[in-house]
Design a protein around this motif. Sequence first.
Motif, PDB file in Angstrom:
ATOM      1  N   GLY A  54      88.695 -88.682 -97.665  1.00 50.13           N
ATOM      2  CA  GLY A  54      87.604 -88.745 -96.697  1.00 50.13           C
ATOM      3  C   GLY A  54      87.797 -87.896 -95.458  1.00 50.13           C
ATOM      4  N   PHE A  55      88.898 -87.122 -95.398  1.00 52.58           N
ATOM      5  CA  PHE A  55      89.112 -86.242 -94.259  1.00 52.58           C
ATOM      6  C   PHE A  55      88.273 -84.970 -94.422  1.00 52.58           C
ATOM      7  CE2 PHE A  55      93.269 -88.505 -94.475  1.00 52.58           C
ATOM      8  CZ  PHE A  55      93.210 -89.124 -93.251  1.00 52.58           C
ATOM      9  N   ILE A  56      87.857 -84.418 -93.306  1.00 55.08           N
ATOM     10  CA  ILE A  56      87.151 -83.132 -93.311  1.00 55.08           C
ATOM     11  C   ILE A  56      88.167 -82.082 -92.877  1.00 55.08           C
ATOM     12  CG2 ILE A  56      85.204 -81.818 -92.383  1.00 55.08           C
ATOM     13  CD1 ILE A  56      83.953 -84.638 -91.706  1.00 55.08           C
ATOM     14  N   VAL A  57      88.521 -81.187 -93.804  1.00 54.91           N
ATOM     15  CA  VAL A  57      89.626 -80.249 -93.578  1.00 54.91           C
ATOM     16  C   VAL A  57      89.098 -78.884 -93.140  1.00 54.91           C
ATOM     17  CG1 VAL A  57      91.638 -79.127 -94.608  1.00 54.91           C
ATOM     18  CG2 VAL A  57      91.015 -81.446 -95.321  1.00 54.91           C
ATOM     19  N   HIS A  58      89.727 -78.334 -92.091  1.00 55.52           N
ATOM     20  CA  HIS A  58      89.377 -77.008 -91.576  1.00 55.52           C
ATOM     21  C   HIS A  58      90.638 -76.142 -91.568  1.00 55.52           C
ATOM     22  CE1 HIS A  58      85.587 -78.688 -89.927  1.00 55.52           C
ATOM     23  NE2 HIS A  58      86.335 -79.740 -89.649  1.00 55.52           N
ATOM     24  N   PRO A  59      90.715 -75.147 -92.435  1.00 59.23           N
ATOM     25  CA  PRO A  59      91.902 -74.279 -92.415  1.00 59.23           C
ATOM     26  C   PRO A  59      91.901 -73.352 -91.210  1.00 59.23           C
ATOM     27  CG  PRO A  59      90.320 -73.498 -94.046  1.00 59.23           C
ATOM     28  CD  PRO A  59      89.770 -74.778 -93.512  1.00 59.23           C
ATOM     29  N   ILE A  60      93.079 -73.140 -90.634  1.00 58.72           N
ATOM     30  CA  ILE A  60      93.238 -72.121 -89.593  1.00 58.72           C
ATOM     31  C   ILE A  60      94.472 -71.292 -89.922  1.00 58.72           C
ATOM     32  CG2 ILE A  60      92.096 -73.298 -87.672  1.00 58.72           C
ATOM     33  CD1 ILE A  60      94.866 -74.190 -86.701  1.00 58.72           C
ATOM     34  N   LYS A  61      94.515 -70.087 -89.426  1.00 60.32           N
ATOM     35  CA  LYS A  61      95.690 -69.235 -89.616  1.00 60.32           C
ATOM     36  C   LYS A  61      96.580 -69.393 -88.397  1.00 60.32           C
ATOM     37  CE  LYS A  61      97.085 -64.553 -90.952  1.00 60.32           C
ATOM     38  NZ  LYS A  61      97.959 -65.095 -92.007  1.00 60.32           N
ATOM     39  N   LEU A  62      97.689 -70.076 -88.574  1.00 58.38           N
ATOM     40  CA  LEU A  62      98.595 -70.370 -87.472  1.00 58.38           C
ATOM     41  C   LEU A  62     100.017 -70.072 -87.918  1.00 58.38           C
ATOM     42  CD1 LEU A  62      98.420 -73.447 -85.127  1.00 58.38           C
ATOM     43  CD2 LEU A  62     100.602 -72.642 -85.997  1.00 58.38           C
ATOM     44  N   GLU A  63     100.614 -69.060 -87.340  1.00 60.02           N
ATOM     45  CA  GLU A  63     102.000 -68.716 -87.666  1.00 60.02           C
ATOM     46  C   GLU A  63     102.919 -69.364 -86.639  1.00 60.02           C
ATOM     47  OE1 GLU A  63     102.740 -64.598 -88.469  1.00 60.02           O
ATOM     48  OE2 GLU A  63     100.706 -64.283 -89.244  1.00 60.02           O
ATOM     49  N   ARG A  64     103.733 -70.284 -87.107  1.00 59.80           N
ATOM     50  CA  ARG A  64     104.525 -71.106 -86.194  1.00 59.80           C
ATOM     51  C   ARG A  64     105.542 -70.310 -85.385  1.00 59.80           C
ATOM     52  NH1 ARG A  64     107.382 -74.907 -89.827  1.00 59.80           N
ATOM     53  NH2 ARG A  64     106.742 -73.511 -91.493  1.00 59.80           N
ATOM     54  N   LYS A  65     106.201 -69.331 -85.997  1.00 62.03           N
ATOM     55  CA  LYS A  65     107.324 -68.684 -85.324  1.00 62.03           C
ATOM     56  C   LYS A  65     106.946 -67.430 -84.545  1.00 62.03           C
ATOM     57  CE  LYS A  65     108.865 -65.803 -89.213  1.00 62.03           C
ATOM     58  NZ  LYS A  65     109.990 -65.472 -90.089  1.00 62.03           N
ATOM     59  N   THR A  66     105.740 -66.911 -84.770  1.00 58.81           N
ATOM     60  CA  THR A  66     105.403 -65.644 -84.143  1.00 58.81           C
ATOM     61  C   THR A  66     105.171 -65.773 -82.638  1.00 58.81           C
ATOM     62  OG1 THR A  66     103.967 -63.698 -84.234  1.00 58.81           O
ATOM     63  CG2 THR A  66     102.904 -65.827 -84.564  1.00 58.81           C
ATOM     64  N   LEU A  67     105.671 -64.788 -81.889  1.00 58.69           N
ATOM     65  CA  LEU A  67     105.389 -64.677 -80.456  1.00 58.69           C
ATOM     66  C   LEU A  67     104.424 -63.522 -80.204  1.00 58.69           C
ATOM     67  CD1 LEU A  67     108.995 -65.208 -79.017  1.00 58.69           C
ATOM     68  CD2 LEU A  67     107.140 -66.875 -79.162  1.00 58.69           C
ATOM     69  N   ASN A  68     103.912 -62.938 -81.283  1.00 58.08           N
ATOM     70  CA  ASN A  68     102.972 -61.827 -81.176  1.00 58.08           C
ATOM     71  C   ASN A  68     101.720 -62.283 -80.431  1.00 58.08           C
ATOM     72  OD1 ASN A  68     100.702 -60.089 -81.878  1.00 58.08           O
ATOM     73  ND2 ASN A  68     102.103 -59.099 -83.315  1.00 58.08           N
ATOM     74  N   PRO A  69     101.449 -61.707 -79.247  1.00 62.15           N
ATOM     75  CA  PRO A  69     100.312 -62.199 -78.447  1.00 62.15           C
ATOM     76  C   PRO A  69      98.966 -62.022 -79.140  1.00 62.15           C
ATOM     77  CG  PRO A  69     101.227 -60.181 -77.510  1.00 62.15           C
ATOM     78  CD  PRO A  69     102.173 -60.622 -78.567  1.00 62.15           C
ATOM     79  N   ILE A  70      98.808 -60.956 -79.914  1.00 60.46           N
ATOM     80  CA  ILE A  70      97.524 -60.713 -80.596  1.00 60.46           C
ATOM     81  C   ILE A  70      97.260 -61.810 -81.632  1.00 60.46           C
ATOM     82  CG2 ILE A  70      96.237 -59.138 -82.101  1.00 60.46           C
ATOM     83  CD1 ILE A  70      97.712 -56.826 -80.700  1.00 60.46           C
ATOM     84  N   LYS A  71      98.285 -62.132 -82.419  1.00 62.38           N
ATOM     85  CA  LYS A  71      98.127 -63.181 -83.433  1.00 62.38           C
ATOM     86  C   LYS A  71      97.837 -64.530 -82.789  1.00 62.38           C
ATOM     87  CE  LYS A  71     100.875 -61.096 -87.141  1.00 62.38           C
ATOM     88  NZ  LYS A  71     102.066 -61.231 -88.015  1.00 62.38           N
ATOM     89  N   ASN A  72      98.521 -64.818 -81.681  1.00 60.84           N
ATOM     90  CA  ASN A  72      98.305 -66.102 -81.006  1.00 60.84           C
ATOM     91  C   ASN A  72      96.924 -66.177 -80.356  1.00 60.84           C
ATOM     92  OD1 ASN A  72     100.779 -67.329 -81.660  1.00 60.84           O
ATOM     93  ND2 ASN A  72     101.821 -66.258 -80.012  1.00 60.84           N
ATOM     94  N   ILE A  73      96.446 -65.058 -79.842  1.00 61.40           N
ATOM     95  CA  ILE A  73      95.094 -65.028 -79.266  1.00 61.40           C
ATOM     96  C   ILE A  73      94.041 -65.234 -80.354  1.00 61.40           C
ATOM     97  CG2 ILE A  73      93.372 -63.507 -78.194  1.00 61.40           C
ATOM     98  CD1 ILE A  73      95.722 -62.349 -76.516  1.00 61.40           C
ATOM     99  N   LEU A  74      94.274 -64.635 -81.521  1.00 59.37           N
ATOM    100  CA  LEU A  74      93.347 -64.833 -82.639  1.00 59.37           C
ATOM    101  C   LEU A  74      93.306 -66.303 -83.056  1.00 59.37           C
ATOM    102  CD1 LEU A  74      94.118 -61.678 -84.842  1.00 59.37           C
ATOM    103  CD2 LEU A  74      92.023 -62.150 -83.557  1.00 59.37           C
TER     104      LEU A  74
END
Length: 382
Positions: A54-74
Amino acid sequence: MKKRKRILFIANVDWYFNLHWLNRSLAAKELFDEVHISFQITNPELTSNLEGMGFIVHPIKLERKTLNPIKNILTLFQIKTLIEQVKPDYVHSITVKPNLLSGLICKKSKTNQVMSITGLGRVFSNKKLKSRTAKLITIKLYSLISKNNNNKITFENNDDLETFSKYNIATTSRRYLINGAGVDTDEYEYSKPLFREEVTSSFKILFAARMLYDKGLENIISAVEKLKGLNITIDVAGILDHDSDNAISLETILKWHEEKKINWLGSVEDVKPYIYACDIVCLPTKYGEGVPRILIESASCGRPLITTEISGCRDIVINDHNGFTIPIDDSEALAKAIKKLLLSYPMRVSFGKNGRKLVEDLFSQEIVLKKTKRMYDNDLTN
């Protein structure tokens, strides 16, 4: 009490959410009409199972270890779009990156938010310049986000709560101590430790964790190698975490298995049989944990524990009461603690009983869920 419409959980990755947050999310169904969850998807079958609940799932692209500012802003903009679409009454974020990114969005939009601190991790434990810099940035961001009066913070252990108090992050009334994930004490029922006939018996140590070097598996291997007179098997169960730069490779694990340094069990669906079959559960981690689930589960089952003198671990292991706490990265102290426990069956029984009582008093699922729902209720009833 009338239910609120929606809560949105934001976590880092699907398997972590399923392992540590499923029961708390199911409990949220009693307070909210819709429970939305969002994370990086690694296993579509797991997503399908969660949707079936019954959960409504929303995928996101989240890289846990990256410090890349562009990826984190996205990722930040993905979360912003998600919150705007779902329009949750509450955002409940879990682990550092989801906390910080969603916290910035919730502060700007004045959305109710709960941030769960599940351990301060390597950033707060590591003394390297990179980690010290990341620690300062993390503290600054948490301080900024906590100025949102609609923001609450939950902690799994006292040390982390005191750290946030030290840095004046959030007011006292918005900090909540909720002891770990909680375990079902009926499912993880007490069982008296196995009796070994003699010193020459085959003993078992269980290590169950993510396959990271900082979890201390090498320390167990080194400690057991020092105990020449004892026949000890190290059963190892856990998840391969390819996203971490601290990961132990499968190649290395299989090499240790072939050399009979460990008995590799792989990723197991049900760890209980291995807890009951072992004499000691050992997690000599080198960084701050929330409260390690495997230690709570094993204490509930009546097994003595060995861990390190570090935040989270010392909440569930009281030295010389239900196990031993040792210095970080000290194989010599670990070997002595292992030997002391293996050579004293009465001590293993006593520690096991004490651990079970500790779980019943502080770490049961019933207690954790009651505290979590009470935290939501404080606002939902207003």
